[in-house]
Design a protein around this motif. Structure first.
Motif, PDB file in Angstrom:
ATOM      1  N   ARG A  82       0.763  -0.952  -0.016  1.00 17.05           N
ATOM      2  CA  ARG A  82      -0.154  -0.016   0.172  1.00 17.05           C
ATOM      3  C   ARG A  82       0.938   1.219  -0.112  1.00 17.05           C
ATOM      4  NH1 ARG A  82      -1.578   3.521   3.881  1.00 17.05           N
ATOM      5  NH2 ARG A  82      -0.487   2.181   5.366  1.00 17.05           N
ATOM      6  N   SER A 111      -7.537   0.428  -4.692  1.00 18.41           N
ATOM      7  CA  SER A 111      -8.141  -0.383  -3.568  1.00 18.41           C
ATOM      8  C   SER A 111      -9.185  -0.031  -3.084  1.00 18.41           C
ATOM      9  CB  SER A 111      -7.141  -1.194  -2.933  1.00 18.41           C
ATOM     10  OG  SER A 111      -7.650  -2.174  -2.281  1.00 18.41           O
ATOM     11  N   ARG A 123      -7.614  -0.525   0.732  1.00 20.49           N
ATOM     12  CA  ARG A 123      -6.493  -0.286   1.029  1.00 20.49           C
ATOM     13  C   ARG A 123      -5.647   1.071   0.216  1.00 20.49           C
ATOM     14  NH1 ARG A 123      -2.195  -4.651   0.550  1.00 20.49           N
ATOM     15  NH2 ARG A 123      -1.111  -3.519   2.117  1.00 20.49           N
ATOM     16  N   GLN A 176      -2.637   1.089  -4.221  1.00 20.87           N
ATOM     17  CA  GLN A 176      -1.829  -0.028  -4.141  1.00 20.87           C
ATOM     18  C   GLN A 176      -0.751  -0.355  -5.097  1.00 20.87           C
ATOM     19  OE1 GLN A 176      -3.808  -3.269  -2.400  1.00 20.87           O
ATOM     20  NE2 GLN A 176      -2.572  -5.166  -3.500  1.00 20.87           N
TER      21      GLN A 176
END
Length: 253
Positions: free
Chosen positions: A44, A78, A81, A84
Motif C-alpha cells: 500500500r 483498492s 487499502r 496499491q
C-alpha cells in the motif's frame, strides 16, 4: 512475533527543474521507489498526507501524479487499502513497444534506461536467420545481445539481428545507452510495422542469473520482427523479461 508496523518510507522533496511540471517529478519519484523495491509490488502506498509532506507538494499535484501512475499501470486503487502498487512494476502497451522501441518508450515514462552489452558483432546469417530477415542466404548481419536495466534493475535480455545493409555505422554505436531503433531511424529505416508475439516460459539456466531469478521462475518471451515503411525487415528481436517487472497491455477492437 513483532507486530510493530513498518514506518512509511521517506522521500526527498521534489525540486523544480524548469523542464517538467511538478506532477511529472512526483510521478517519477514514486515510480523510481516502486522500481527499486522501496514500495514493493502488492504494498500500500503511504497516505496522501505523508506523501505531500515528504515530497513538499500540494494534494492536487500528488493526485495528478497518482493518476498518471495509474494510467501507466504501475498502481491501482483498492477500496480497502487506498492506492496499491501493482505486482508488475513496469508496464507498457504492445503497440508502443513494437514501434517505438524499449529505450524511447521508457525514457518517455521517466525511467533510466541502461544496458550491459553481452555481444556485439557482424557475421554471416544462417539459413534460418536469412529467412527471418528476408535476405539472401549468408548475408551479413549485425548481432547484438544485451542485458537491459530500468532504474538500475535488470528487466530483460534482448537478442537483435539486423541486416547489415540497413544499418550503416551501427558498429560505432554505444549500446549501453544507445537505441537500436533510433539508429535505424537515422539511416532511413525506422520501424513502421511489426509482427509481435509473447508467451510465458520458465527461465533457463542462462537467463536466470542475469535477471536475478531462480532457474525455472517465470519469464515472458517476446518475438518481434520489425519492418520499415517499404516493407523491408530491419530487425528481428527476441526478449526474455522478468515476469514480475513487465506487463503487456493491449487495446482490442
Amino acid at each position: 512475533m513483532d507486530s510493530t508496523p513498518m514506518p512509511d518510507p521517506a522521500f526527498a522533496p521534489v525540486e523544480a527543474d524548469g523542464a517538467h511540471p511538478p506532477y511529472v517529478l512526483v510521478r517519477d519519484a514514486l515510480a523510481h521507489a516502486i522500481a527499486a523495491g522501496t514500495l514493493p509490488g502488492g504494498s500500500r502506498l503511504p497516505s496522501e498526507r505523508h506523501l505531500c509532506t515528504q515530497l513538499a507538494v500540494s494534494r492536487g499535484t500528488l493526485r495528478r501524479a497518482l493518476g498518471a501512475l495509474r494510467e501507466l499501470g504501475v498502481i491501482e486503487a483498492s477500496e480497502r487499502r487506498g492506492w496499491q502498487v501493482r505486482t508488475a512494476a513496469f508496464s507498457h502497451a504492445a503497440g508502443g513497444a513494437a514501434l517505438e522501441g524499449f529505450t524511447a518508450l521508457n525514457h518517455d515514462l521517466g525511467r533510466a534506461v541502461t544496458a550491459k552489452v553481452l555481444q556485439s558483432r557482424t557475421r554471416r546469417a544462417s539459413s534460418a536467420e536469412s529467412d527471418l530477415l528476408d535476405v539472401e542466404s549468408g548475408a551479413t548481419v549485425f548481432e547484438l545481445r544485451r542485458l537491459r536495466f530500468l532504474d538500475g534493475l535488470p528487466v530483460c535480455l534482448t537478442h537483435d539481428l539486423v541486416p547489415r545493409a540497413v544499418a550503416a555505422g551501427i558498429g560505432a554505436v554505444d549500446f549501453t545507452t544507445g537505441s537500436l531503433f533510433a539508429h535505424l531511424a537515422s539511416t532511413g529505416h525506422a520501424p513502421a510495422t511489426a509482427r509481435f508475439s509473447v508467451r510465458a516460459a520458465p527461465a533457463t539456466a542462462d537467463q536466470a542469473p542475469a535477471l536475478d531469478l531462480a532457474v525455472r521462475e517465470p519469464v515472458l518471451l517476446t518475438v518481434r520482427t520489425s519492418l520499415d515503411a517499404a516493407g523491408a525487415v530491419v530487425a528481428h528481436t527476441r526478449e526474455a523479461y522478468r515476469a514480475d517487472r513487465y506487463e503487456l497491455r493491449l487495446t482490442l477492437g
